[in-house]
Design an enzyme around this catalytic site. Sequence first.
Site, PDB file in Angstrom:
ATOM      1  NE  ARG A 117      -2.906  -0.496   3.404  1.00 40.92           N
ATOM      2  CZ  ARG A 117      -3.817   0.146   4.131  1.00 40.92           C
ATOM      3  NH1 ARG A 117      -4.961   0.502   3.585  1.00 40.92           N
ATOM      4  NH2 ARG A 117      -3.583   0.434   5.393  1.00 40.92           N
ATOM      5  CE  LYS A 182       1.629  -6.832   5.462  1.00 42.36           C
ATOM      6  NZ  LYS A 182       1.268  -5.435   5.246  1.00 42.36           N
ATOM      7  NE  ARG A 320       1.928   0.113  12.230  1.00 39.05           N
ATOM      8  CZ  ARG A 320       1.426  -0.150  11.024  1.00 39.05           C
ATOM      9  NH1 ARG A 320       0.307  -0.824  10.904  1.00 39.05           N
ATOM     10  NH2 ARG A 320       2.040   0.246   9.933  1.00 39.05           N
TER      11      ARG A 320
HETATM   12  P1  ATP Z   1      -0.475   0.144   7.197  1.00 34.36           P
HETATM   13  O1  ATP Z   1      -1.488  -0.417   8.123  1.00 34.36           O
HETATM   14  O2  ATP Z   1       0.303   1.285   7.751  1.00 34.36           O
HETATM   15  O3  ATP Z   1      -0.933   0.375   5.798  1.00 34.36           O
HETATM   16  P2  ATP Z   1       0.731  -2.172   6.273  1.00 34.36           P
HETATM   17  O4  ATP Z   1       1.212  -3.281   7.093  1.00 34.36           O
HETATM   18  O5  ATP Z   1      -0.518  -2.416   5.482  1.00 34.36           O
HETATM   19  O6  ATP Z   1       0.599  -0.960   7.176  1.00 34.36           O
HETATM   20  P3  ATP Z   1       1.947  -1.128   3.941  1.00 34.36           P
HETATM   21  O7  ATP Z   1       1.779   0.347   4.010  1.00 34.36           O
HETATM   22  O8  ATP Z   1       0.993  -1.868   3.095  1.00 34.36           O
HETATM   23  O9  ATP Z   1       1.915  -1.732   5.389  1.00 34.36           O
HETATM   24  O10 ATP Z   1       3.423  -1.481   3.490  1.00 34.36           O
HETATM   25  C1  ATP Z   1       3.882  -2.772   3.366  1.00 34.36           C
HETATM   26  C2  ATP Z   1       4.558  -3.208   4.638  1.00 34.36           C
HETATM   27  O11 ATP Z   1       4.858  -4.582   4.518  1.00 34.36           O
HETATM   28  C3  ATP Z   1       5.887  -2.513   4.908  1.00 34.36           C
HETATM   29  O12 ATP Z   1       6.023  -2.374   6.293  1.00 34.36           O
HETATM   30  C4  ATP Z   1       6.910  -3.511   4.380  1.00 34.36           C
HETATM   31  O13 ATP Z   1       8.178  -3.381   4.974  1.00 34.36           O
HETATM   32  C5  ATP Z   1       6.247  -4.809   4.732  1.00 34.36           C
HETATM   33  N1  ATP Z   1       6.663  -5.934   3.873  1.00 34.36           N
HETATM   34  C6  ATP Z   1       7.267  -5.909   2.669  1.00 34.36           C
HETATM   35  N2  ATP Z   1       7.445  -7.141   2.191  1.00 34.36           N
HETATM   36  C7  ATP Z   1       6.957  -7.981   3.113  1.00 34.36           C
HETATM   37  C8  ATP Z   1       6.856  -9.391   3.193  1.00 34.36           C
HETATM   38  N3  ATP Z   1       7.266 -10.184   2.216  1.00 34.36           N
HETATM   39  N4  ATP Z   1       6.286  -9.900   4.301  1.00 34.36           N
HETATM   40  C9  ATP Z   1       5.816  -9.109   5.294  1.00 34.36           C
HETATM   41  N5  ATP Z   1       5.885  -7.776   5.275  1.00 34.36           N
HETATM   42  C10 ATP Z   1       6.446  -7.213   4.197  1.00 34.36           C
HETATM   43  C1  BTN Z   2       0.546  -4.752   1.704  1.00 35.99           C
HETATM   44  O1  BTN Z   2       1.231  -3.750   1.659  1.00 35.99           O
HETATM   45  O2  BTN Z   2       0.260  -5.273   2.767  1.00 35.99           O
HETATM   46  C2  BTN Z   2       0.052  -5.360   0.415  1.00 35.99           C
HETATM   47  C3  BTN Z   2       1.081  -6.208  -0.247  1.00 35.99           C
HETATM   48  C4  BTN Z   2       0.575  -6.772  -1.551  1.00 35.99           C
HETATM   49  C5  BTN Z   2       1.631  -7.592  -2.271  1.00 35.99           C
HETATM   50  C6  BTN Z   2       1.069  -8.296  -3.465  1.00 35.99           C
HETATM   51  S1  BTN Z   2       2.189  -9.490  -4.137  1.00 35.99           S
HETATM   52  C7  BTN Z   2       1.182  -9.676  -5.549  1.00 35.99           C
HETATM   53  C8  BTN Z   2       0.677  -8.285  -5.919  1.00 35.99           C
HETATM   54  N1  BTN Z   2       1.630  -7.603  -6.759  1.00 35.99           N
HETATM   55  C9  BTN Z   2       2.158  -6.534  -6.164  1.00 35.99           C
HETATM   56  O3  BTN Z   2       3.027  -5.787  -6.662  1.00 35.99           O
HETATM   57  N2  BTN Z   2       1.642  -6.390  -4.931  1.00 35.99           N
HETATM   58  C10 BTN Z   2       0.677  -7.420  -4.644  1.00 35.99           C
END
Ligand code: ATP
Ligand code: BTN
Length: 323
Positions: A117, A182, A320
Site C-alpha cells: 500500500r 504479518k 497498530r
Molecule cells: P499500514 O497499516 O500502515 O498500511 P501495512 O502493514 O498495510 O501498514 P503497507 O503500508 O501496506 O503496510 O506497506 C507494506 C509493509 O509490509 C511494509 O512495512 C513492508 O516493509 C512490509 N513488507 C514488505 N514485504 C513484506 C513481506 N514479504 N512480508 C511481510 N511484510 C512485508
Molecule cells: C501490503 O502492503 O500489505 C500489500 C502487499 C501486496 C503484495 C502483493 S504481491 C502480488 C501483488 N503484486 C504486487 O506488486 N503487490 C501485490
Amino acid sequence: MKEHAIKLTILNQLADGSFHSGEALGEMLGISRAAVSKHVKGIQAWGVDIFSVQGKGYKLSEPMQLLDQAWLQSQVESPVELIPVIDSTNQYLLERINNLESGAVCLAEYQAKGRGRRGREWISPFGSNLYLSMYWRLEAGMAGAMGLSLVVGVAIVEALEKLGIEGIKLKWPNDLYYQDKKLAGILVEMSGQAGAAAHLVIGMGMNLMMANHEQSVTQNISQPWTSLSDVTQSAIDRNQLAATLINTLQNALNEYEITGMHGFVERWNRLDNFLDREIKLIMGNREVTGLSRGINEQGAVLIETAQGLETYIGGEISLRGLS
Ligand code: ATP
Ligand code: BTN
C-alpha cells in the site's frame, strides 16, 4: 532463448535440492561453465539461496517446488497466467485490464517491483512465497470496493482453514497476521470506472518460506513478519495452496456481489486479530487510541474511545496494536 529462460532452466534442475555440476548444466544448455556461473549469480540476485562446492557443483539450500501453470489451469475456471519473473503481478493486470475476463489470474515466482500500500515495497524473492493477482469486475461499482477488500481477507483466511491451517487472523483493513506478525498483505487497486462497474486488481503476497532466506533478503521488511512454515509443520504444496486460494476467493467475491457485506461482518470479526484489544489508528498527524470493536456493514473499523464508539473508514488509515 527468451529472457530469463536459461536461469529458469537452471532453477528447474536445481529445484530437486541435489548437486548439479556447472559442466553438466552448461552441456545441457549449450553454454560454457563461466556462463553458467554468471547466470547463477543472476538467480542469487532474485533472492535464491544457492551455494557451490568445488568438484560437486551448485545446490539449493532447500528443495523448491515451482508453480505449475498447466496444473493450476486445470483447477481453475478463469484464465491463469504464470509469469515466473515479473515487475509486479498487479501492474501486469492493470496494464491489460481492458482485455481481461473477470476472475483472470496472474502469478509470479519473483517480483522485481512488488508493491504494498502507498507505494511501499513488497519483498518478493523467487520461488518460496506466493504472489498472486486477480482482476475483478465489480458490478456494484466503486461504492462496493471497500467491502470487497475486506471480503478478500476473509476468503484467504477461510481458504487456509480449508487446508487445515488454523490461527491466522486479520488486521483491518485486510492484512493477514499470525501471532501478531504479518503473514500476508493484500493490495486492491482500481482502474477507473466504465459505466457502473468498477475494475479492480486484487493482489496478494503471502510468505510461505520466507524464513529460509538469508537476512540480506528480508532485512528491509519494516515490521514483524512471519511465514506459513512457522504456522504449520506440514509441507506446503504451493500449487494446491494457490488453486484453493483462487477458487475460494472467486466464490467469496461472487457471494459478495449477491449479498453485499451481509454475513461477512461476522466472518471478519471472528478473525479480527485485535478484537477487544487496545489499538491506535494513525491518520496522517492524527492518532486515535481505544479498544478495537471489529467492523460494521460499511467496512469501517470500530474503536471505543473515551468519547464513545467511533467509526473510521478510508485508505489512509494505519492500525497498530498497543497490547
Ligand atoms: P499500514 O497499516 O500502515 O498500511 P501495512 O502493514 O498495510 O501498514 P503497507 O503500508 O501496506 O503496510 O506497506 C507494506 C509493509 O509490509 C511494509 O512495512 C513492508 O516493509 C512490509 N513488507 C514488505 N514485504 C513484506 C513481506 N514479504 N512480508 C511481510 N511484510 C512485508
Ligand atoms: C501490503 O502492503 O500489505 C500489500 C502487499 C501486496 C503484495 C502483493 S504481491 C502480488 C501483488 N503484486 C504486487 O506488486 N503487490 C501485490
